[in-house]
Design an enzyme around this catalytic site. Structure first.
Site, PDB file in Angstrom:
ATOM      1  N   CYS A  67       0.824  -1.215   0.000  1.00  0.00           N
ATOM      2  CA  CYS A  67       0.000   0.000   0.000  1.00  0.00           C
ATOM      3  C   CYS A  67       0.857   1.264   0.000  1.00  0.00           C
ATOM      4  CB  CYS A  67      -0.927  -0.030   1.219  1.00  0.00           C
ATOM      5  SG  CYS A  67      -1.702   1.550   1.597  1.00  0.00           S
ATOM      6  N   CYS A  70       0.374   3.485   3.040  1.00  0.00           N
ATOM      7  CA  CYS A  70       1.035   2.915   4.222  1.00  0.00           C
ATOM      8  C   CYS A  70       2.528   3.255   4.198  1.00  0.00           C
ATOM      9  CB  CYS A  70       0.846   1.395   4.268  1.00  0.00           C
ATOM     10  SG  CYS A  70      -0.877   0.857   4.274  1.00  0.00           S
ATOM     11  N   CYS A 411      -4.555  -4.060  -7.920  1.00  0.00           N
ATOM     12  CA  CYS A 411      -4.321  -5.084  -6.892  1.00  0.00           C
ATOM     13  C   CYS A 411      -3.185  -6.024  -7.283  1.00  0.00           C
ATOM     14  CB  CYS A 411      -5.611  -5.864  -6.659  1.00  0.00           C
ATOM     15  SG  CYS A 411      -5.401  -7.384  -5.719  1.00  0.00           S
ATOM     16  N   CYS A 414      -4.192  -9.700  -7.483  1.00  0.00           N
ATOM     17  CA  CYS A 414      -4.951  -9.975  -8.706  1.00  0.00           C
ATOM     18  C   CYS A 414      -4.004 -10.173  -9.888  1.00  0.00           C
ATOM     19  CB  CYS A 414      -5.918  -8.826  -9.004  1.00  0.00           C
ATOM     20  SG  CYS A 414      -7.089  -8.464  -7.681  1.00  0.00           S
TER      21      CYS A 414
END
Length: 508
Positions: A67, A70, A411, A414
């Site tokens: 992320c 983050c 993602c 993904c």
């Protein structure tokens, strides 16, 4: 209801991340420095509850290694933890890798739906609150120091009032004849419960407050930088007090723009259980005043009727337009999302359209709007592309066994799964009864009552007879193929082949 509420929360987090947590590039030196620091405790499923139970005040960041937000927060969070390491009373900062499969239970327990999510845990974890403060080190420190002090500050002088009360934020103040009794106890309990959302104060002298001369008896006054500027309340039952504060702190029309001072109200708007009516336009245009006036009148008329109103500036609304699948050439536009996840759209709006269109919605006479990418003209890859406008035909009405992946383009998991799904699809290419498909869940609506998508990727299997089950197996080609074979419905032809195979085995 629950699934649509998750949608609104997800959108709230999207808005928050786009306009409050703009990521910055982290240098190699910063990343190396952050890794060398140990002021932030690292927790996981093995030590989380034990550690929390031993601390009266601990802040926990739930993060994902991939992320960007983050990564932006990490050095600030580390610096704040270092600055607070000797604070009395103790303020502990910790983090949990919520992306780790072994920690998914913790993420679920604390309702983590986006990254980073920060929670304040008090009294050994008995009280859990959202962290709603700044995301830079000095702001984190200042906010948390305030959070461990008294939940409500006493106002003894005009100087105290001036230091605590601002014309740019909500302030809740209780006026009492004495600091004891049921009214005062209920007020201080509310202040403790909602301290991460609001600033609280209490006083014996109403004259210290703005326009406080006329106050008498125990009263709660909520001061706010919008609408009527203050509201008074004298019902001190705990539930009534909380409801009053929550309702009075939301503007009649919430303004959604790039001004950070408006973001708390935007978050409250999207967290509300009400249906949400959102008008998007260029607020600096000559026509904006007419729209604002009409929208405010309609919002006043529907106050307390289960619908909340927002005015969104086009310049700040890129994330909203992505989420709803809107286009700039539709502006001015108004869109409603209700508690069932249904959406209703009126594009190229005129000010006089607002009131009658809202009436049509309230009367149940509008047709829902569906966000969908275009149906692909060519769809001949092994993994078929599904969009909102084709999900009924491809998944529900095809009479086939369909494995459907819900993914997000950004993602990482993904992206790792994509070639594996491709191999699975190739292995079933000669089987006309099996379809392997994918849908971009960020760009297309889908039935949330059938598909409960909490993260990406999520896979569901719909058998040819109509049964739907979520895939919860491994991420290898063999795991997925085994799951499909186990859950598929067999055709008459396949059963015949199977019978022939069994017959040959018996003869042998």
């Amino acid at each position: 209801m629950a699934s649509s509420f998750r949608v609104s929360i997800w959108f709230c987090l999207l808005v928050f991340s786009l306009f409050v947590l703009s990521p910055r590039v982290i240098s190699a030196e910063e990343e190396s420095s952050a890794k060398s620091e140990e002021s932030v405790l690292t927790l996981d499923h093995t030590n989380f509850h034990e550690t929390v139970s031993k601390n009266s005040f601990i802040v926990v960041e739930f993060y994902a290694p991939w992320c960007g937000h983050c990564k932006s927060l990490a050095p600030e969070y580390e610096k704040a933890a270092s600055l607070l390491s000797s604070h009395d009373p103790p303020i502990v900062l910790a983090k949990v890798d919520a992306n780790d499969e072994l920690n998914k239970g913790l993420a679920s327990e604390f309702e983590v739906r986006g990254f980073p999510t920060l929670k304040i845990l008090r009294n050994g974890g008995k009280l859990v609150q959202e962290y709603k403060g700044p995301r830079e080190a000095d702001g984190i420190v200042e906010y948390l120091k305030k959070q461990v002090g008294p939940a409500s500050s006493e106002i003894k002088s005009l100087e105290d009032a001036g230091n605590l009360i601002s014309d740019k934020k909500i302030f809740v103040v209780g006026v009492f004849p004495k600091f004891s009794g049921e009214e005062f106890e209920n007020f201080t309990a509310l202040a403790e419960k909602l301290r991460s959302d609001y600033d609280f104060g209490h006083t014996l002298d109403a004259k210290l407050l703005p326009r406080g001369d006329a106050l008498s008896g125990p009263t709660v006054r909520l001061l706010k930088p919008f609408d009527e500027l203050f509201v008074d309340f004298q019902d001190f039952h705990a539930d009534a007090l909380e409801k009053f504060v929550e309702e009075a702190s939301v503007p009649i029309v919430t303004l959604f723009n790039k001004d950070p001072s408006n973001h708390p109200y935007v978050i409250k708007f999207f967290n509300s259980p009400n249906a949400k009516a959102m008008l998007f336009l260029n607020v600096s245009s000559e026509l904006a005043d007419g729209f604002k006036s009409k929208l405010h009148d309609v919002a006043e008329l529907h106050k307390g009727k289960g619908v909340s109103f927002l005015l969104g500036d086009l310049e700040a609304s890129e994330g909203a337009f992505q989420y709803f699948g809107l286009k700039e050439d539709q502006v001015p536009l108004i869109i409603i999302q209700n508690n069932d996840g249904q959406k209703y759209l009126k594009a190229n709006l005129e000010p006089d359209h607002i009131a009658p269109w809202i009436k049509e919605y309230m009367d149940g006479n509008l047709k829902p709007f569906k966000k969908s990418e275009p149906i692909p003209e060519v769809n001949n890859e092994p993994v078929k592309v599904v969009v909102a406008d084709s999900i009924q035909d491809v998944v529900f009405n095809s009479g086939k066994n369909v494995l459907l992946e819900f993914y997000a383009p950004w993602c990482g998991h993904c992206q790792k799964l994509a070639p594996i799904l491709e191999e699975v699809a190739v292995s079933f290419q000669s089987d006309a009864d099996i379809v392997i498909a994918k849908i971009d869940a960020t760009a297309n609506d889908f039935p949330t009552d059938t598909f409960d998508v909490k993260g990406y990727p999520t896979m569901y299997f719909k058998s040819s007879s109509g049964g739907v089950v979520q895939y919860d197996g491994g991420r290898t080609k063999e795991d997925i193929i085994e799951f499909i074979q186990k859950n598929r419905d067999k055709t008459v032809e396949q059963e015949s082949v199977k019978d022939e195979q069994e017959s040959v085995k018996d003869e042998l």
